[in-house]
Design a protein around this motif. Sequence first.
Motif, PDB file in Angstrom:
ATOM      1  N   VAL A   1       0.840  -1.190   0.000  1.00 49.17           N
ATOM      2  CA  VAL A   1       0.000   0.000   0.000  1.00 49.17           C
ATOM      3  C   VAL A   1       0.876   1.242   0.000  1.00 49.17           C
TER       4      VAL A   1
ATOM      5  N   SER B   1      -2.157   6.038   3.232  1.00 49.92           N
ATOM      6  CA  SER B   1      -3.233   5.252   2.643  1.00 49.92           C
ATOM      7  C   SER B   1      -4.507   6.082   2.530  1.00 49.92           C
TER       8      SER B   1
ATOM      9  N   ASP C   1      -7.644   2.232  -0.553  1.00 49.31           N
ATOM     10  CA  ASP C   1      -6.732   1.174  -0.118  1.00 49.31           C
ATOM     11  C   ASP C   1      -7.442   0.202   0.826  1.00 49.31           C
TER      12      ASP C   1
END
Length: 378
Positions: free
Chosen positions: A87, A91, A95
């Motif tokens: 990720v 984030s 995500d």
Amino acid sequence: MLTIGLIINPFAGIGGSVALKGSDGADVRELALAKGAKQLANQRAVIALESIDSDYRDQIKILTGSGEMGETAASTAGFMPQVILNVNQPSEPEDTHQLTKALVNAGADLILFAGGDGTARDVFSALEKDIPVLGIPAGCKIHSGVYAVTPKAAGVVLGQLAKGDILSLREASVMDIDESAFRQGVVRARNFGSLVVPDSLQFVQATKQGGKEVESMVLDDIAAEVIEYMEPDTYYAIGSGSTCANIMEQLGQPNTLLGVDIVYNQQRVAADVTASELLQYVNENPSMEIFITVIGGQGHLIGRGNQQISPEVIRTLGWDRIQVVATKAKLKALDGRPLIVDTGDPDLDQALSGTKRIITGYHDAVIYRVGLDYSENQ
């Protein structure tokens, strides 16, 4: 082996300590950081994972995302997580969507996530398979019923599952509030659906906390059930009392606390109607329904604060089209005494005696006795 899919919203709750009343949106996140807010979601996730019974930690496998979306916390807590999705940092909600789907596809038995109501919504929107979830409370607002009462409680529940304890599964509501309105002092919650949670009542929040109802959450659940029930192009009368007032509040409509209002297509079209006005609505709209609640400490349904719902209204509409809403705590406080109808017409009072379905939450109802048995005192 219990396979847990771990998701952490690193920015959950970041706006709370700096009085931003939420953390939804990159602009709020940046402002919170500028004000000196600390990111605590990972810390709370570590508390949860470290609280798992040490005798059963080797029975747990953790799948997660890279870095602060789960890998860091799991490793800190002494696990060796398997990273299934890399990720980018920081984030974003997307995500969470992607990680949720990846965890399900990878065979997670349960989705464990740390965040607030916004995170619960993100998981809900991406979860395409009916598998259990459990939230670690880390947000500013926790109206949803999918969270453990504390991070440590989440760990206890996970330990119970790893041990093999039999826990029932039940549906719990995913709620969220309008943060913009909340910053103006208005709590406007909405129910987005439900997720399945392990039912360890002492530790899982739902509409209960430590075995006791949290009134504001229960009222929101009741309102969500009523609003979902409402059909378009249908008239509804909303009676007096705070439980009914909360329905109007969740609709975003003004309310007559000690009166009866008329709603059509979720808009108030008449305020504080009289008995004759209500009867006219009933005569002109046979599909109409009325929502009332238990009024007063003695358990009155009709005849205390809602005399607008007259014998003529009840006979014309029918008792089955009058819906009752109340919290279980209010019913329990009656200590087994029946609900009372005092319409002023003894024959009608007798006809209404029996049992009545009471809406007590979102997709939750009970059957309760209505009507005094005067023969018991003769």
